[in-house]
Design a protein around this motif. Structure first.
Motif, PDB file in Angstrom:
ATOM      1  N   HIS A   1       0.813  -1.215   0.000  1.00 44.72           N
ATOM      2  CA  HIS A   1       0.000   0.000   0.000  1.00 44.72           C
ATOM      3  C   HIS A   1       0.846   1.264   0.000  1.00 44.72           C
ATOM      4  O   HIS A   1       0.293   2.369  -0.060  1.00 44.72           O
ATOM      5  N   CYS A   2       2.154   1.129   0.063  1.00 43.62           N
ATOM      6  CA  CYS A   2       3.062   2.284   0.021  1.00 43.62           C
ATOM      7  C   CYS A   2       3.790   2.398  -1.315  1.00 43.62           C
ATOM      8  O   CYS A   2       4.565   3.330  -1.506  1.00 43.62           O
ATOM      9  N   VAL A   3       3.578   1.448  -2.215  1.00 49.63           N
ATOM     10  CA  VAL A   3       4.368   1.363  -3.442  1.00 49.63           C
ATOM     11  C   VAL A   3       3.458   1.418  -4.666  1.00 49.63           C
ATOM     12  O   VAL A   3       2.435   0.739  -4.717  1.00 49.63           O
ATOM     13  N   GLU A   4       3.845   2.225  -5.638  1.00 52.22           N
ATOM     14  CA  GLU A   4       3.201   2.207  -6.955  1.00 52.22           C
ATOM     15  C   GLU A   4       4.192   1.619  -7.946  1.00 52.22           C
ATOM     16  O   GLU A   4       5.283   2.153  -8.137  1.00 52.22           O
ATOM     17  N   GLU A   5       3.805   0.540  -8.575  1.00 51.55           N
ATOM     18  CA  GLU A   5       4.720  -0.182  -9.457  1.00 51.55           C
ATOM     19  C   GLU A   5       4.760   0.483 -10.831  1.00 51.55           C
ATOM     20  O   GLU A   5       4.192  -0.009 -11.802  1.00 51.55           O
TER      21      GLU A   5
ATOM     22  N   PRO B   1       3.905  -8.594   6.792  1.00 56.51           N
ATOM     23  CA  PRO B   1       3.418  -7.356   6.166  1.00 56.51           C
ATOM     24  C   PRO B   1       3.246  -6.243   7.184  1.00 56.51           C
ATOM     25  O   PRO B   1       2.956  -6.481   8.358  1.00 56.51           O
ATOM     26  N   LEU B   2       3.411  -5.033   6.729  1.00 52.68           N
ATOM     27  CA  LEU B   2       3.173  -3.866   7.568  1.00 52.68           C
ATOM     28  C   LEU B   2       1.670  -3.612   7.698  1.00 52.68           C
ATOM     29  O   LEU B   2       0.886  -4.026   6.832  1.00 52.68           O
ATOM     30  N   PRO B   3       1.240  -2.932   8.753  1.00 55.13           N
ATOM     31  CA  PRO B   3      -0.183  -2.621   8.903  1.00 55.13           C
ATOM     32  C   PRO B   3      -0.740  -1.912   7.677  1.00 55.13           C
ATOM     33  O   PRO B   3      -0.146  -0.970   7.163  1.00 55.13           O
ATOM     34  N   GLY B   4      -1.873  -2.397   7.205  1.00 55.10           N
ATOM     35  CA  GLY B   4      -2.494  -1.820   6.015  1.00 55.10           C
ATOM     36  C   GLY B   4      -2.119  -2.507   4.729  1.00 55.10           C
ATOM     37  O   GLY B   4      -2.665  -2.207   3.671  1.00 55.10           O
ATOM     38  N   SER B   5      -1.178  -3.447   4.789  1.00 59.49           N
ATOM     39  CA  SER B   5      -0.698  -4.089   3.565  1.00 59.49           C
ATOM     40  C   SER B   5      -0.966  -5.589   3.556  1.00 59.49           C
ATOM     41  O   SER B   5      -0.465  -6.293   2.697  1.00 59.49           O
ATOM     42  N   GLU B   6      -1.744  -6.082   4.512  1.00 60.52           N
ATOM     43  CA  GLU B   6      -1.920  -7.526   4.627  1.00 60.52           C
ATOM     44  C   GLU B   6      -2.582  -8.143   3.408  1.00 60.52           C
ATOM     45  O   GLU B   6      -2.291  -9.271   3.031  1.00 60.52           O
ATOM     46  N   ASP B   7      -3.511  -7.403   2.775  1.00 56.72           N
ATOM     47  CA  ASP B   7      -4.231  -7.962   1.630  1.00 56.72           C
ATOM     48  C   ASP B   7      -4.417  -6.857   0.609  1.00 56.72           C
ATOM     49  O   ASP B   7      -5.397  -6.116   0.637  1.00 56.72           O
TER      50      ASP B   7
ATOM     51  N   ARG C   1      -4.240   4.324   0.003  1.00 59.18           N
ATOM     52  CA  ARG C   1      -3.558   4.845   1.182  1.00 59.18           C
ATOM     53  C   ARG C   1      -3.763   3.952   2.401  1.00 59.18           C
ATOM     54  O   ARG C   1      -2.855   3.731   3.186  1.00 59.18           O
ATOM     55  N   LEU C   2      -4.981   3.457   2.559  1.00 61.51           N
ATOM     56  CA  LEU C   2      -5.322   2.741   3.780  1.00 61.51           C
ATOM     57  C   LEU C   2      -5.070   1.247   3.701  1.00 61.51           C
ATOM     58  O   LEU C   2      -4.957   0.583   4.737  1.00 61.51           O
ATOM     59  N   GLY C   3      -4.996   0.691   2.484  1.00 64.73           N
ATOM     60  CA  GLY C   3      -4.786  -0.747   2.351  1.00 64.73           C
ATOM     61  C   GLY C   3      -5.903  -1.518   3.024  1.00 64.73           C
ATOM     62  O   GLY C   3      -7.090  -1.186   2.903  1.00 64.73           O
ATOM     63  N   SER C   4      -5.551  -2.528   3.772  1.00 63.94           N
ATOM     64  CA  SER C   4      -6.553  -3.395   4.383  1.00 63.94           C
ATOM     65  C   SER C   4      -7.285  -2.742   5.541  1.00 63.94           C
ATOM     66  O   SER C   4      -8.214  -3.329   6.091  1.00 63.94           O
ATOM     67  N   ARG C   5      -6.891  -1.509   5.929  1.00 64.69           N
ATOM     68  CA  ARG C   5      -7.627  -0.775   6.957  1.00 64.69           C
ATOM     69  C   ARG C   5      -8.782   0.035   6.362  1.00 64.69           C
ATOM     70  O   ARG C   5      -9.524   0.699   7.081  1.00 64.69           O
TER      71      ARG C   5
END
Length: 589
Positions: free
Chosen positions: A80-84, A398-404, A428-432
């Motif tokens: 959730h912090c990376v744009e490929e 995984p870091l918080p917000g990036s689990e899925d 921005r929020l990912g899995s949150r």
């Protein structure tokens, strides 16, 4: 040692946040102290590139190999912090064919996936590339959000029992009987200076108070300021700060990281990031990591040279500029004159071995891309000292917000938001995203440039480990006020969300801080359409909020006539190059 050691980490950039996470996940009692917000220093002032290693594949292959390995790790643990975006090293007619071959061979030697494409294919992928680009090398570069990444690391550390105190400046390193035994910290006073999170039930000093933090070991991860922390303990850490100036454009002219394929030089990279592009960078060694705002000609040079690669940049609106300081370190005796020749590798300085001073270790050098590897190395070092037998898990957990990350594809209409807003929010929020955005309350968009809703802002303020009244910390977590208007149309609305938890004086002071931080980076980009945009914001604030003063200084005597009539003026044509003195342009993007 029979009991669990207590370790203090000084510095809340990517390295410090990575270290406190690694320590905490191994069961070590850890405290991080940072004199400003997280990312206050170099991390918050970088160009947002997650290196593939391609930039170092000719000159520094060790760093290149570390970059490609950690590039893949960060993609996994912080999706959730990376744009490929991918990346291109492009060759123009005047660029060396021999260097192009060296770059290609170097990438392959470092196991960096590459492909050679011709100019037509490069322009098919990026239509705004110059017509004379002959060919390019593809690499797995990416864009990374350093703010989100650091906050996620800090949040995970807190969940594992660590304490993270921002606005907590180290004023002394405590040395007793020839060993470092802790630090003295002064906690910031004023609105929003209460960001101190850790295990529940532990008392925290009030803002303005001084705290003595005893520790079994202190880790100096202060980056370009590591020398100052070392000096407090009586040891020499010879950091060589190197300034890099970057410029933020108002739109994304490219969707791929564009690198100029030439030997070391300034102004050779364009990084697409969120809704904008970041142009960089310069490389100038300086003495003080605080005391040198960029020169106006540096901004011009970055834009002019990169417009040769991407011509529309010449006519684009410049939102702001900012500078960062690379915390370069060179082992004694190397004697390099040019900062571009100094390795980008990192170094672990054990002051017990080097200076006969137990209790202190410094980590310096490196890059954001390798932050996790640096953290693993120094945590291994500390755990070995104290007999802590625990494996590093930060490359796998995984870091918080990036689990899925697949959750990002499922929220386009889930929360009654327009799909672009829903997409940006879930990125921005990912899995949150579910827990934050599913609310029974109205959830309007507060920052239209970045698509940030009330629910996100309230979560950043009041959620678990919330930032409280520190609106710049809210900005770091959400990107609110970081878009085209630079807070001109939304900063007051963000501040309004402080009601009813904070009184009016606190809200006004917090709004002042946010305006000042947003204004700093604009003052060297005031020409053409951006000058008009700045005047529009100033007039809007004056007429609707009775804010007639310069938002950077709160003075009412700014001479806007001193700014430039256009970027084409020469160095002696006045205007922008004679802009009001003392324009501090720090503070990140």
């Amino acid at each position: 040692m029979a009991s669990t050691p207590h370790v203090v980490v000084v510095g809340g950039g990517s390295t410090g946040c990575g270290i406190v996470r690694d320590l905490a996940t191994r069961g070590v009692d850890a405290t991080l102290v940072e004199k400003g917000n997280l990312t206050h220093g170099t991390t918050g002032r970088m160009h947002g590139l997650l290196h593939s290693g391609g930039r170092y594949a000719v000159s520094d292959r060790k760093s290149a190999r570390e970059c490609i390995e950690e590039n893949m790790v960060v993609r996994d643990i912080a999706a959730h912090c990376v744009e490929e975006t991918g990346g291109l090293f492009v060759k123009r007619p005047e660029d060396s064919e021999e260097y192009f071959r060296e770059k290609l061979e170097g990438c392959r030697a470092c196991d960096i996936p590459v492909e050679v494409i011709d100019g037509a294919e490069a322009r098919r992928r990026e239509p705004y590339l110059a017509r004379d680009v002959e060919k390019a090398i593809t690499v797995p570069d990416a864009a990374v959000d350093p703010f989100r990444l650091c906050v996620a690391n800090a949040a995970d550390a807190i969940e594992h029992g660590a304490r993270v105190a921002t606005h907590a400046e180290v004023t002394d390193v405590l040395v007793e009987d020839g060993a470092v035994v802790g630090v003295e910290v002064e906690h910031g006073d004023g609105p929003g200076k209460r960001s101190d999170h850790g295990p529940e039930g532990e008392s925290r000093p009030a803002p303005g108070e001084t705290e003595t933090i005893r520790a079994d070991h202190v880790i100096n991860a202060a980056g370009a300021w590591s020398g100052e922390i070392g000096a407090m303990a009586g040891v020499d850490v010879a950091v060589r700060p190197s300034k890099g100036v970057m410029t933020v454009m108002n739109v994304r002219q490219v969707d791929t990281v564009i690198n100029r394929c030439k030997p070391k030089g300034d102004a050779d990279i364009v990084v697409p990031h969120e809704t904008a592009c970041i142009l960089g960078t310069t490389d100038e060694e300086v003495d003080d990591p605080e005391d040198y705002p960029e020169e106006e000609w540096e901004v011009d040079r970055v834009i002019d040279e990169l417009a040769e690669l991407v011509p529309p940049l010449a006519d684009a609106r410049t939102l702001r500029s900012f500078w960062g300081v690379r915390p370069l370190y060179e082992p004694p005796g190397t004697g390099t004159d040019d900062p571009t020749d100094i390795t980008r590798d990192y170094f672990l300085l054990d002051h017990d071995e080097r200076d006969d001073l137990p209790g202190l270790t410094t980590v310096v050098g490196g890059k954001l891309t390798t932050y996790r590897l640096m953290a693993e190395s120094i945590t291994d070092h500390v755990c070995e000292k104290f007999g802590v037998d625990a494996d590093c898990v930060t490359a796998d957990e995984p870091l918080p917000g990036s689990e899925d990350f697949s959750v990002l594809r499922d929220y386009m209409d889930e929360f009654g938001l327009r799909s672009p807003v829903g997409r940006r929010s879930t990125q921005r929020l990912g899995s949150r995203a579910d827990e934050v955005l599913k609310t029974d309350e109205p959830n309007p968009v507060v920052c239209t440039c970045e698509g940030v809703t009330r629910a996100e802002i309230r979560d950043a303020m009041t959620g678990e480990n919330g930032a409280g009244a520190d609106l710049n910390a809210v900005r770091i977590r959400t990107r609110a006020s970081m878009g085209n208007c630079q807070g001109g149309f939304c900063a007051h609305a963000i501040a309004a969300e402080l009601h009813p938890d904070y009184d009016e004086p606190t809200a006004r002071a917090a709004l002042d801080e946010l305006y000042q931080e947003r204004w700093k980076g604009q003052r060297h980009a005031l020409w053409g359409e951006q000058l008009s945009q700045a005047m529009l914001s100033r007039t809007l604030h004056a007429l609707t909020l009775s804010r007639d003063a310069d938002p950077a200084t709160l003075d009412d005597d700014v001479d806007f006539g001193a700014f430039d009539e256009g970027p084409e003026n020469g160095p002696d044509d006045g205007a922008r190059r004679d802009a009001p003195a003392g324009a501090d342009t720090g503070g990140g993007r």
